[in-house]
Scaffold this active site. Structure first.
Site, PDB file in Angstrom:
ATOM      1  CG  ASP A   8     101.541 133.197  49.165  1.00 50.29           C
ATOM      2  OD1 ASP A   8     102.228 132.936  50.763  1.00 50.29           O
ATOM      3  OD2 ASP A   8     101.524 134.208  47.857  1.00 50.29           O
ATOM      4  CG  LEU A   9      97.214 128.874  48.493  1.00 53.59           C
ATOM      5  CD1 LEU A   9      97.444 128.204  47.058  1.00 53.59           C
ATOM      6  CD2 LEU A   9      96.576 128.521  49.057  1.00 53.59           C
ATOM      7  CG  ASP A  10      95.682 133.237  50.171  1.00 59.02           C
ATOM      8  OD1 ASP A  10      95.603 132.383  48.933  1.00 59.02           O
ATOM      9  OD2 ASP A  10      95.335 133.845  50.758  1.00 59.02           O
ATOM     10  CB  THR A  16      92.785 133.563  47.694  1.00 60.46           C
ATOM     11  OG1 THR A  16      94.406 133.186  47.717  1.00 60.46           O
ATOM     12  CG2 THR A  16      91.629 131.921  47.904  1.00 60.46           C
ATOM     13  CE  LYS A  44      97.218 141.083  47.619  1.00 63.02           C
ATOM     14  NZ  LYS A  44      97.645 141.392  46.755  1.00 63.02           N
ATOM     15  CB  SER A 113      99.537 129.494  52.558  1.00 61.21           C
ATOM     16  OG  SER A 113      99.059 130.336  52.570  1.00 61.21           O
ATOM     17  CB  ALA A 114     100.025 133.163  56.180  1.00 58.98           C
ATOM     18  CE  LYS A 144     104.138 133.307  53.876  1.00 60.91           C
ATOM     19  NZ  LYS A 144     103.158 133.417  52.294  1.00 60.91           N
ATOM     20  CD  GLU A 168     105.282 135.347  50.125  1.00 64.29           C
ATOM     21  OE1 GLU A 168     104.442 136.282  49.691  1.00 64.29           O
ATOM     22  OE2 GLU A 168     104.666 134.576  50.949  1.00 64.29           O
ATOM     23  CG  ASP A 169     101.641 137.647  46.878  1.00 56.51           C
ATOM     24  OD1 ASP A 169     101.544 136.962  47.722  1.00 56.51           O
ATOM     25  OD2 ASP A 169     100.183 138.396  46.714  1.00 56.51           O
TER      26      ASP A 169
END
Ligand code: B16
Ligand code: MG
Length: 217
Positions: A8-10, A16, A44, A113-114, A144, A168-169
């Site tokens: 995942d990114l953020d 971010t 998120k 990522s979303a 997601k 994932e966070d």
């Protein structure tokens, strides 16, 4: 043994979420809605459209389709001004160590990522070339917790979903990984991400033995 590692990114690679918060808060203020950090937590991993729908719902607001589009554009323009100042220093601790280790071991590495801004963010922090595949908010129809983003990541890597591992966070992201039949690794708090197969506070807690075990599994 080749596994697919989908990041995942953020909240996993960069933080971010703080910029999303600033931009959403400004927007909320502008329409007279109170928006808290706890509410931001619930956004998120959630798409831009869904996020605005939730903010309006929390503030009991209904607006026209045209105003909805305007607010979305505005929010993103504001968000992009924060992104514009990002650099390598904003990569979260030990992310590069883990990416480099997995690349050295010839593992498949993808982004899931979303965010529709994923590529520009990876470019800003100079991580674009560490990923074999990038699946982001521009590539999916269902966000997601729907597994689409991760299943597309697996297929781009040419690796079966059950041979993939997701970092994932967000709760929605962990649910998406589980629904995709992948190993889910939460990055954050155990009491929030309890649905994950494993949870680590951050990548500094993840050692080489653990990564090697994942590759061997
Ligand atoms: P954008 P992730 C998600 O990214 C964020 O967590 C979420 O807060 C944001 O609304 C979503 O991306 C859409 O982002 O407005 O840039 O398209 O965690 O899935 O990498
Ligand atoms: Mg995230």
């Amino acid at each position: 043994n080749k596994k697919g590692f989908i990041f995942d990114l953020d909240g996993v690679i960069v933080d971010t979420a703080k910029y999303h918060f600033l931009a959403w808060q400004k927007l909320a203020k502008g329409i007279g809605v109170n928006f808290t950090e706890a509410e931001n937590e619930q956004l998120k991993g959630v798409s831009r459209v869904k996020s605005l729908e939730k903010i309006l719902e929390w503030g009991n607001k209904t607006i026209s389709e045209a105003d909805f589009m305007k607010l979305m554009t505005h929010k993103n323009e504001d968000y992009l001004t924060y992104i514009n100042d990002m650099n390598e220093e904003e990569i979260l601790p030990d992310v590069v160590r883990v990416l480099d280790f997995l690349n050295e071991k010839n593992q498949g590495i993808a982004l899931g990522s979303a965010s529709k801004n994923a590529r520009i963010i990876l470019q800003k922090v100079s991580l674009l070339d560490k990923f074999k595949a990038i699946v982001d908010g521009n590539d999916v129809v269902k966000g997601k917790p729907n597994p689409e983003v991760f299943l597309k990541g697996a297929s781009a890597l040419l690796i079966e979903p059950n041979q993939c591992i997701v970092f994932e966070d967000s709760v929605a992201g962990i649910q998406a990984a589980n629904a995709a039949n992948m190993i889910s690794i939460g990055i954050g708090e155990q009491d929030i991400l309890y649905e994950a197969d494993y949870v680590f506070k951050d990548f500094t807690e993840m050692d080489v033995n653990f990564l090697n075990e994942l590759i061997k599994k």
